[in-house]
Design a protein around this motif. Sequence first.
Motif, PDB file in Angstrom:
ATOM      1  N   ASP A 137       0.878  -1.170   0.000  1.00 28.40           N
ATOM      2  CA  ASP A 137       0.000   0.000   0.000  1.00 28.40           C
ATOM      3  C   ASP A 137       0.917   1.221   0.000  1.00 28.40           C
ATOM      4  O   ASP A 137       1.313   1.711   1.053  1.00 28.40           O
ATOM      5  CB  ASP A 137      -0.898  -0.027   1.235  1.00 28.40           C
ATOM      6  CG  ASP A 137      -1.900   1.119   1.253  1.00 28.40           C
ATOM      7  OD1 ASP A 137      -1.955   1.875   0.259  1.00 28.40           O
ATOM      8  OD2 ASP A 137      -2.606   1.275   2.266  1.00 28.40           O
ATOM      9  N   SER A 138       1.269   1.710  -1.196  1.00 28.06           N
ATOM     10  CA  SER A 138       2.292   2.747  -1.313  1.00 28.06           C
ATOM     11  C   SER A 138       1.898   3.793  -2.343  1.00 28.06           C
ATOM     12  O   SER A 138       1.023   3.576  -3.174  1.00 28.06           O
ATOM     13  CB  SER A 138       3.640   2.122  -1.692  1.00 28.06           C
ATOM     14  OG  SER A 138       3.547   1.447  -2.935  1.00 28.06           O
ATOM     15  N   PHE A 139       2.596   4.929  -2.284  1.00 27.07           N
ATOM     16  CA  PHE A 139       2.365   6.021  -3.230  1.00 27.07           C
ATOM     17  C   PHE A 139       3.505   7.030  -3.090  1.00 27.07           C
ATOM     18  O   PHE A 139       4.325   6.949  -2.172  1.00 27.07           O
ATOM     19  CB  PHE A 139       1.017   6.707  -2.962  1.00 27.07           C
ATOM     20  CG  PHE A 139       0.859   7.244  -1.555  1.00 27.07           C
ATOM     21  CD1 PHE A 139       1.273   8.527  -1.225  1.00 27.07           C
ATOM     22  CD2 PHE A 139       0.288   6.459  -0.563  1.00 27.07           C
ATOM     23  CE1 PHE A 139       1.135   9.019   0.070  1.00 27.07           C
ATOM     24  CE2 PHE A 139       0.139   6.935   0.739  1.00 27.07           C
ATOM     25  CZ  PHE A 139       0.566   8.220   1.051  1.00 27.07           C
ATOM     26  N   TYR A 140       3.560   7.973  -4.027  1.00 19.81           N
ATOM     27  CA  TYR A 140       4.452   9.126  -3.909  1.00 19.81           C
ATOM     28  C   TYR A 140       3.616  10.307  -3.423  1.00 19.81           C
ATOM     29  O   TYR A 140       2.508  10.527  -3.929  1.00 19.81           O
ATOM     30  CB  TYR A 140       5.089   9.471  -5.259  1.00 19.81           C
ATOM     31  CG  TYR A 140       5.920   8.347  -5.840  1.00 19.81           C
ATOM     32  CD1 TYR A 140       7.020   7.839  -5.150  1.00 19.81           C
ATOM     33  CD2 TYR A 140       5.604   7.788  -7.071  1.00 19.81           C
ATOM     34  CE1 TYR A 140       7.774   6.798  -5.677  1.00 19.81           C
ATOM     35  CE2 TYR A 140       6.357   6.759  -7.617  1.00 19.81           C
ATOM     36  CZ  TYR A 140       7.429   6.266  -6.906  1.00 19.81           C
ATOM     37  OH  TYR A 140       8.177   5.234  -7.428  1.00 19.81           O
ATOM     38  N   ASP A 141       4.169  11.075  -2.474  1.00 11.65           N
ATOM     39  CA  ASP A 141       3.409  12.235  -2.025  1.00 11.65           C
ATOM     40  C   ASP A 141       3.647  13.418  -2.959  1.00 11.65           C
ATOM     41  O   ASP A 141       4.316  13.291  -3.993  1.00 11.65           O
ATOM     42  CB  ASP A 141       3.724  12.581  -0.560  1.00 11.65           C
ATOM     43  CG  ASP A 141       5.145  13.100  -0.351  1.00 11.65           C
ATOM     44  OD1 ASP A 141       5.825  13.465  -1.342  1.00 11.65           O
ATOM     45  OD2 ASP A 141       5.578  13.152   0.808  1.00 11.65           O
ATOM     46  N   GLU A 142       3.109  14.573  -2.636  1.00 15.52           N
ATOM     47  CA  GLU A 142       3.173  15.734  -3.526  1.00 15.52           C
ATOM     48  C   GLU A 142       4.592  16.229  -3.749  1.00 15.52           C
ATOM     49  O   GLU A 142       4.862  16.974  -4.703  1.00 15.52           O
ATOM     50  CB  GLU A 142       2.332  16.878  -2.958  1.00 15.52           C
ATOM     51  CG  GLU A 142       2.786  17.341  -1.579  1.00 15.52           C
ATOM     52  CD  GLU A 142       1.858  18.383  -1.005  1.00 15.52           C
ATOM     53  OE1 GLU A 142       1.599  19.396  -1.701  1.00 15.52           O
ATOM     54  OE2 GLU A 142       1.395  18.200   0.139  1.00 15.52           O
ATOM     55  N   PHE A 143       5.531  15.797  -2.887  1.00 15.30           N
ATOM     56  CA  PHE A 143       6.927  16.205  -3.035  1.00 15.30           C
ATOM     57  C   PHE A 143       7.791  15.118  -3.676  1.00 15.30           C
ATOM     58  O   PHE A 143       8.993  15.281  -3.831  1.00 15.30           O
ATOM     59  CB  PHE A 143       7.508  16.577  -1.660  1.00 15.30           C
ATOM     60  CG  PHE A 143       6.714  17.625  -0.941  1.00 15.30           C
ATOM     61  CD1 PHE A 143       6.707  18.936  -1.381  1.00 15.30           C
ATOM     62  CD2 PHE A 143       5.945  17.283   0.164  1.00 15.30           C
ATOM     63  CE1 PHE A 143       5.963  19.910  -0.722  1.00 15.30           C
ATOM     64  CE2 PHE A 143       5.197  18.243   0.825  1.00 15.30           C
ATOM     65  CZ  PHE A 143       5.205  19.556   0.383  1.00 15.30           C
ATOM     66  N   GLY A 144       7.178  13.998  -4.016  1.00 10.91           N
ATOM     67  CA  GLY A 144       7.912  12.905  -4.627  1.00 10.91           C
ATOM     68  C   GLY A 144       8.517  11.936  -3.629  1.00 10.91           C
ATOM     69  O   GLY A 144       9.303  11.071  -4.013  1.00 10.91           O
ATOM     70  N   THR A 145       8.145  12.052  -2.369  1.00 10.68           N
ATOM     71  CA  THR A 145       8.639  11.134  -1.341  1.00 10.68           C
ATOM     72  C   THR A 145       7.862   9.822  -1.410  1.00 10.68           C
ATOM     73  O   THR A 145       6.630   9.825  -1.522  1.00 10.68           O
ATOM     74  CB  THR A 145       8.478  11.742   0.062  1.00 10.68           C
ATOM     75  OG1 THR A 145       9.178  12.987   0.116  1.00 10.68           O
ATOM     76  CG2 THR A 145       9.031  10.805   1.132  1.00 10.68           C
ATOM     77  N   TYR A 146       8.577   8.710  -1.361  1.00 16.52           N
ATOM     78  CA  TYR A 146       7.937   7.394  -1.397  1.00 16.52           C
ATOM     79  C   TYR A 146       7.366   7.066  -0.022  1.00 16.52           C
ATOM     80  O   TYR A 146       8.064   7.137   0.999  1.00 16.52           O
ATOM     81  CB  TYR A 146       8.953   6.333  -1.801  1.00 16.52           C
ATOM     82  CG  TYR A 146       8.432   4.919  -1.790  1.00 16.52           C
ATOM     83  CD1 TYR A 146       7.496   4.487  -2.726  1.00 16.52           C
ATOM     84  CD2 TYR A 146       8.889   3.995  -0.834  1.00 16.52           C
ATOM     85  CE1 TYR A 146       7.026   3.185  -2.722  1.00 16.52           C
ATOM     86  CE2 TYR A 146       8.430   2.688  -0.830  1.00 16.52           C
ATOM     87  CZ  TYR A 146       7.494   2.294  -1.768  1.00 16.52           C
ATOM     88  OH  TYR A 146       7.033   1.006  -1.765  1.00 16.52           O
ATOM     89  N   VAL A 147       6.095   6.707   0.018  1.00 13.36           N
ATOM     90  CA  VAL A 147       5.403   6.368   1.263  1.00 13.36           C
ATOM     91  C   VAL A 147       4.863   4.952   1.135  1.00 13.36           C
ATOM     92  O   VAL A 147       4.166   4.628   0.175  1.00 13.36           O
ATOM     93  CB  VAL A 147       4.237   7.344   1.534  1.00 13.36           C
ATOM     94  CG1 VAL A 147       3.527   6.968   2.832  1.00 13.36           C
ATOM     95  CG2 VAL A 147       4.734   8.783   1.584  1.00 13.36           C
ATOM     96  N   SER A 148       5.203   4.099   2.108  1.00 14.16           N
ATOM     97  CA  SER A 148       4.752   2.714   2.087  1.00 14.16           C
ATOM     98  C   SER A 148       4.208   2.312   3.444  1.00 14.16           C
ATOM     99  O   SER A 148       4.604   2.871   4.476  1.00 14.16           O
ATOM    100  CB  SER A 148       5.911   1.783   1.708  1.00 14.16           C
ATOM    101  OG  SER A 148       5.552   0.417   1.882  1.00 14.16           O
ATOM    102  N   GLU A 149       3.303   1.342   3.425  1.00 15.33           N
ATOM    103  CA  GLU A 149       2.771   0.817   4.677  1.00 15.33           C
ATOM    104  C   GLU A 149       3.855   0.112   5.494  1.00 15.33           C
ATOM    105  O   GLU A 149       3.723  -0.060   6.702  1.00 15.33           O
ATOM    106  CB  GLU A 149       1.633  -0.160   4.392  1.00 15.33           C
ATOM    107  CG  GLU A 149       2.066  -1.395   3.602  1.00 15.33           C
ATOM    108  CD  GLU A 149       0.928  -2.343   3.302  1.00 15.33           C
ATOM    109  OE1 GLU A 149       0.011  -2.466   4.141  1.00 15.33           O
ATOM    110  OE2 GLU A 149       0.950  -2.966   2.227  1.00 15.33           O
TER     111      GLU A 149
END
Length: 242
Positions: free
Chosen positions: A109-121
């Motif tokens: 469950d992951s995505f890139y935020d508005e700044f391009g930071t990788y976010v993962s569960e």
Amino acid sequence: MGKLSVTKINKELLRFDDHDLDDEFLGVAVLLDHLGNPKHTGLALCFEGEKLFFHFNGEVLLDDVTDSTSNIYYKKLEIFPDSYLTYIRGHFDLLLNTVTPLYGFVFTDSFYDEFGTYVSEIENLPDFCTCVGFCINVIRSLFLKPTTKYIEINDWTNESLEKVSEVYIEMVDKYLLLVKELNPQFLPEIKKKNYKRIAPTELLLSGFLAQPKKLPVRKSDINPHVLETRKILKEKWIASED
């Protein structure tokens, strides 16, 4: 949305080369191989006189295919308003210069935020993805709430890796050694739950099924149309070669 029909798929699945530059859009796309089979996926963007293909093939690329011949076929995404295309174009540039994924059949469950930071569960997990996983993360990064799921990745299991070449599996296993170094406690769970493949055709079909108030797209809705879509792609490719 009504039932997805073969007629609708055939009508709305289009060749990027034939697209009118005045019709601006964002779409999910596949690249066909020399036999007309979908081998790769990316996001197609037509904006301000350019045709762009944003994708990941081991490195993140934003290819200008405006004046070139390609075997790219796309389905327009209907979940973003046309007024959002300016932001999308700039966001692609941001991600191009920010994200550095590693190739791997790992879906969280992951995505890139508005700044391009990788976010993962999974905390401290390196940014692993396939071409499909990259597209999913990019699409989610365009949502006002990136925590909104675009596609339910948990519908796929490691059984989806059965037809993947051993060469790819061995390569990914080497990358997973990084997980063992950073968070060894997560490795068994990743191999059990997150080690999987979503095929390019499956992501392409998500473009037909994605609706703003009906997310995430489910595998059960995609499955009935996979073989027919591959057949339609092959027929369109043969027609383009004549």
